[in-house]
Design an enzyme around this catalytic site. Structure first.
Site, PDB file in Angstrom:
ATOM      1  CG  ASP A   1      -2.223   0.772   0.952  1.00 46.35           C
ATOM      2  OD1 ASP A   1      -2.295   1.494  -0.065  1.00 46.35           O
ATOM      3  OD2 ASP A   1      -3.160   0.670   1.778  1.00 46.35           O
ATOM      4  CG  ASP A   2      -1.011   4.965  -0.787  1.00 43.45           C
ATOM      5  OD1 ASP A   2      -1.527   4.295   0.125  1.00 43.45           O
ATOM      6  OD2 ASP A   2      -1.638   5.851  -1.398  1.00 43.45           O
ATOM      7  CG  ASP A  28      -3.360   8.572   8.498  1.00 39.15           C
ATOM      8  OD1 ASP A  28      -3.405   8.686   9.735  1.00 39.15           O
ATOM      9  OD2 ASP A  28      -3.526   9.553   7.740  1.00 39.15           O
TER      10      ASP A  28
HETATM   11  O1  PRP Z   1      -4.174   3.682   7.842  1.00 41.54           O
HETATM   12  P1  PRP Z   1      -5.475   4.239   7.359  1.00 41.54           P
HETATM   13  O2  PRP Z   1      -6.018   5.319   8.235  1.00 41.54           O
HETATM   14  O3  PRP Z   1      -6.490   3.176   7.060  1.00 41.54           O
HETATM   15  O4  PRP Z   1      -5.193   5.005   5.985  1.00 41.54           O
HETATM   16  C1  PRP Z   1      -4.383   4.457   4.981  1.00 41.54           C
HETATM   17  C2  PRP Z   1      -5.209   4.198   3.741  1.00 41.54           C
HETATM   18  O5  PRP Z   1      -5.825   5.423   3.309  1.00 41.54           O
HETATM   19  C3  PRP Z   1      -5.566   5.630   1.927  1.00 41.54           C
HETATM   20  O6  PRP Z   1      -6.510   4.962   1.134  1.00 41.54           O
HETATM   21  P2  PRP Z   1      -7.965   5.526   0.926  1.00 41.54           P
HETATM   22  O7  PRP Z   1      -8.898   4.814   1.857  1.00 41.54           O
HETATM   23  O8  PRP Z   1      -7.973   7.023   1.018  1.00 41.54           O
HETATM   24  O9  PRP Z   1      -8.383   5.091  -0.542  1.00 41.54           O
HETATM   25  P3  PRP Z   1      -7.561   5.068  -1.903  1.00 41.54           P
HETATM   26  O10 PRP Z   1      -6.402   4.155  -1.720  1.00 41.54           O
HETATM   27  O11 PRP Z   1      -8.556   4.544  -2.874  1.00 41.54           O
HETATM   28  O12 PRP Z   1      -7.127   6.474  -2.197  1.00 41.54           O
HETATM   29  C4  PRP Z   1      -4.214   4.961   1.711  1.00 41.54           C
HETATM   30  O13 PRP Z   1      -4.064   4.587   0.348  1.00 41.54           O
HETATM   31  C5  PRP Z   1      -4.277   3.745   2.605  1.00 41.54           C
HETATM   32  O14 PRP Z   1      -4.848   2.638   1.946  1.00 41.54           O
HETATM   33  O1  XAN Z   2      -3.446  11.022   0.069  1.00 40.34           O
HETATM   34  C1  XAN Z   2      -3.468  10.677   1.275  1.00 40.34           C
HETATM   35  N1  XAN Z   2      -2.524  11.181   2.136  1.00 40.34           N
HETATM   36  C2  XAN Z   2      -2.480  10.854   3.462  1.00 40.34           C
HETATM   37  O2  XAN Z   2      -1.618  11.332   4.209  1.00 40.34           O
HETATM   38  C3  XAN Z   2      -3.465   9.924   3.921  1.00 40.34           C
HETATM   39  N2  XAN Z   2      -3.751   9.372   5.126  1.00 40.34           N
HETATM   40  C4  XAN Z   2      -4.803   8.557   4.958  1.00 40.34           C
HETATM   41  N3  XAN Z   2      -5.201   8.571   3.671  1.00 40.34           N
HETATM   42  C5  XAN Z   2      -4.400   9.412   2.992  1.00 40.34           C
HETATM   43  N4  XAN Z   2      -4.394   9.780   1.697  1.00 40.34           N
HETATM   44 MG    MG Z   3      -5.718   3.223   0.014  1.00 36.48          MG
END
Ligand code: PRP
Ligand code: XAN
Ligand code: MG
Length: 175
Positions: free
Chosen positions: A109-110, A113
């Site tokens: 995952d990227d 948080d």
């Molecule tokens: O640790 P957390 O608080 O769960 O946050 C982390 C997640 O939040 C973001 O995804 P998001 O749910 O925004 O969706 P996306 O990947 O489709 O942008 C990010 O890509 C992680 O998957």
């Molecule tokens: O683009 C993002 N940046 C963040 O720092 C983050 N944290 C939760 N989800 C996120 N998405």
């Molecule tokens: Mg995500």
């Protein structure tokens, strides 16, 4: 993370911006792969959509892996703020490669948080290796390998969510 309109979003709460360019992101993904290369080998890469798709592609290329699957999650359901829903799990074929518990599978995952997404993927595949490019303190304990830690009040701006724009000079009040 998508939040209800009436409350400040997670992004607004975070405050401190951390913009990441494509170039920087690519370098950070390669640095992550150097670490993962010491831990593998892995049978397959699993991207957590959507943010995990780009790092998963880079990591898979560097590790020479061609089996790539996804866990598709949505973290917003109308007024149920922050509820995570698995829209799609891994295929039967990928599950078999991981012996049912995810052993030898690499989840990418990227970022982590709050750790909510990480906790979910850990439940789905407890023995998989979970890697993210960036980690905030609350989510960090859930990750096996990451590259850069940023503070909890940082908001990371990924290159696929941003575009170049004019910035006023610093002495005119730019952040
Ligand atoms: O640790 P957390 O608080 O769960 O946050 C982390 C997640 O939040 C973001 O995804 P998001 O749910 O925004 O969706 P996306 O990947 O489709 O942008 C990010 O890509 C992680 O998957
Ligand atoms: O683009 C993002 N940046 C963040 O720092 C983050 N944290 C939760 N989800 C996120 N998405
Ligand atoms: Mg995500």
């Amino acid at each position: 993370m998508v939040e209800r309109n009436s409350e400040p979003s997670a992004q607004e709460r975070a405050g401190r911006p951390f913009p990441v360019s494509w170039d920087q992101f690519h370098r950070d993904c390669r640095a992550l792969t150097w670490r993962l290369n010491e831990v593998g080998p892995f049978h397959a890469v699993i991207a957590i959509t959507r943010g995990g798709l780009v790092p998963a592609a880079i990591v898979a290329r560097e590790l020479g892996l061609r089996i790539i699957d996804t866990v598709c999650v949505a973290s917003y359901d109308h007024d149920k703020q922050g509820d995570l829903k698995v829209l799609k799990g891994i295929s039967e074929q990928t599950a078999k490669l991981g012996g049912g518990t995810g052993k030898g599978l690499l989840i990418v995952d990227d970022l982590v948080d709050t750790g909510k997404t990480g906790r979910l993927v850990r439940q789905l595949l407890p023995d998989a290796h979970f890697a993210t490019v960036y980690a905030k303190p609350k989510g960090r304990p859930l990750v096996d390998t990451y590259i850069t830690e940023v503070s909890q009040d940082t908001w990371i701006y990924f290159p696929w969510d941003t575009a170049l724009s004019f910035q006023p000079p610093i002495r005119d009040g730019a952040a």
